[in-house]
Design an enzyme around this catalytic site. Structure first.
Site, PDB file in Angstrom:
ATOM      1  CG  ASP A   1      24.849  37.304  72.730  1.00  0.00           C
ATOM      2  OD1 ASP A   1      25.035  37.662  71.749  1.00  0.00           O
ATOM      3  OD2 ASP A   1      23.952  37.732  72.927  1.00  0.00           O
TER       4      ASP A   1
ATOM      5  CB  SER B   1      20.509  42.053  67.333  1.00  0.00           C
ATOM      6  OG  SER B   1      21.565  41.519  66.896  1.00  0.00           O
TER       7      SER B   1
ATOM      8  CG  HIS C   1      22.502  37.228  69.669  1.00  0.00           C
ATOM      9  ND1 HIS C   1      23.501  38.504  69.943  1.00  0.00           N
ATOM     10  CD2 HIS C   1      21.795  37.307  68.193  1.00  0.00           C
ATOM     11  CE1 HIS C   1      22.602  39.161  69.322  1.00  0.00           C
ATOM     12  NE2 HIS C   1      22.492  38.800  68.634  1.00  0.00           N
TER      13      HIS C   1
END
Length: 431
Positions: free
Chosen positions: A330, A238, A365
């Site tokens: 995601d 991320s 994600h």
């Protein structure tokens, strides 16, 4: 059950690393008996998580989880590790939970039980036919854990057992902040001197963490006497991906041997500082959506991907092998669109041969180490505002679990290929 027949439940090995499979078997049952296999774990936050599968014993009176199909429960089909990856909070739990191991010096303890019949609720009020306790570890025996407080850098260093020297990995998580150690501990268990880096805790680290901070952290690993200095890589998830790409593209002080980027984007450069990057992306906060359950969807904040090169990391400057891992569901970050643009930019710069991209259908994600329970949405504290929200991460449970298992194998193979002088010499982690 007859008083003379006692079911035998076995879990082998009862103690192992979290990314190692176990074998669950029930023997000495009457043939054709419906049973439920159930797993129960109490997290460090004292919340209970469970998973269960429905089986029917074969003509030998046996159920083997890796060979027999679950016909109902939190997972179905032949799923060796379904009792872990399909775990979810027990009914009545607090909302917005996410399971994360914070003290990696202790194992994740899971109680596995077998119940008569196909049970769907009230497990703790029922008496199981048999139970076994199993331990799942992130840190293998002999791995050293060392606090790092050097030159303003905060983190934890993990050193594999043995004489070394070893390759190194700088490991970074995302915008949730704090010090997250479990992936770094697992990497050390696979033969890498790895450092979990803390870089987003405003109360302790200030508000101006820039490229130099990450260069210092990389150098701490590189200069460690047990590290092969020219074989240090970076792994980021991320926001950690934005840091990783920025370091690989712009640093004049460090040269990573390879980089792994999970669920991230190049549309966020930290070349000035992390918080300047936040300020930039927050200009698009009006693009945030909320679903019918009031869960926030952030992915649109970086869409459309800017055509202006100055508004993204110039990945054409990257000179080391790069692995991108993303899920096409995601909902937090536009990772697939970012990966496509990264490939386009690297192709134009002539360095696309360094890029490997793996995209997983219906994965979200939070692509974590194998068998971590899939979390579609959870509570989240926005570090720079301290606002508490519920974020939608995305993904469907079974495809996401498959993505975590497959991507971890790809990541380990990628690191072996590029960091070990002789990839076949990399140690095989086990307890």
């Amino acid at each position: 059950m007859s008083g003379t027949v006692t079911p035998i439940l076995s879990v082998f090995p009862t103690r192992g690393l979290v990314d190692n499979k176990f074998k669950v078997m029930v023997e000495n049952l009457p043939p054709g008996l419906p049973v439920t296999l159930h797993s129960l774990h109490q997290s460090e936050d004292k919340d209970y998580w469970e998973a269960y599968g429905h089986y029917v014993s074969d003509d030998r009176g046996t159920v083997t989880v890796s060979e027999d199909s679950s016909i109902g429960g939190t997972y179905t089909g032949k799923e060796t590790m379904g009792l872990l990856w399909s775990m979810r909070p027990v009914p009545g739990s607090r909302t917005g939970l996410r399971m994360r191991k914070m003290d990696i010096r202790t194992p994740m303890v899971v109680l596995i039980s077998v119940y008569r019949g196909h049970v769907v609720e009230g497990f703790r009020e029922r008496l199981p036919m048999a139970s076994v306790v199993t331990e799942r570890w992130y840190m293998a025996p002999g791995v050293q854990r060392i606090d790092v407080r050097e030159g303003g850098v905060r983190g934890t260093l993990f050193i594999p057992p043995g004489p070394g020297p070893f390759p190194g990995v700088l490991d970074m998580w995302g915008g949730g902040g704090g010090l997250v150690e479990y992936r770094a501990a697992l990497l050390a268990s696979h033969g890498y001197v790895s450092m979990a880096l803390e870089y987003l805790s405003p109360d302790e680290l200030g508000t101006d963490i820039g490229l130099s901070y990450f260069e210092k952290a990389f150098t701490i690993i590189q200069e460690h006497p047990l590290v092969i200095s020219d074989r240090v890589g970076i792994c980021g998830l991320s926001l950690g991906t934005a840091v990783t790409l920025t370091m690989a593209a712009y640093s004049n002080l460090i040269s990573p041997r390879c980089c792994v980027c999970i669920s991230g984007s190049h549309v966020l450069s930290i070349s000035e500082s992390v918080f300047v990057a936040f300020q930039e992306v927050n200009k698009n906060v009006h693009k945030v959506r909320v679903d019918e359950q009031n869960r926030m969807i952030w992915r649109d904040m970086i869409l459309p991907i800017p055509s202006d090169p100055s508004k993204k990391v110039d990945v054409g400057r990257i000179k080391c092998p790069l692995l991108l891992v993303c899920g096409d569901d995601d909902q937090n970050w536009a990772t697939v669109e970012s990966a496509e643009d990264i490939a386009k930019m690297m192709r134009a710069a002539g360095n696309e041969h360094l890029l490997t991209t793996v995209t997983y259908h219906d994965a979200g994600h939070l692509i974590e180490p194998p068998y971590t329970p899939h979390i579609k949405a959870s509570n989240f504290i926005v570090q720079h505002t301290r606002q508490k929200v519920v974020l939608l991460w995305g993904g469907e449970t079974k495809p996401h679990a498959d993505a975590q298992e497959h991507s971890w194998e790809k990541i380990l193979a990628f690191l072996r290929q590029h960091l070990y002088p002789c990839p076949s010499s990399a140690p095989q982690a086990k307890l």
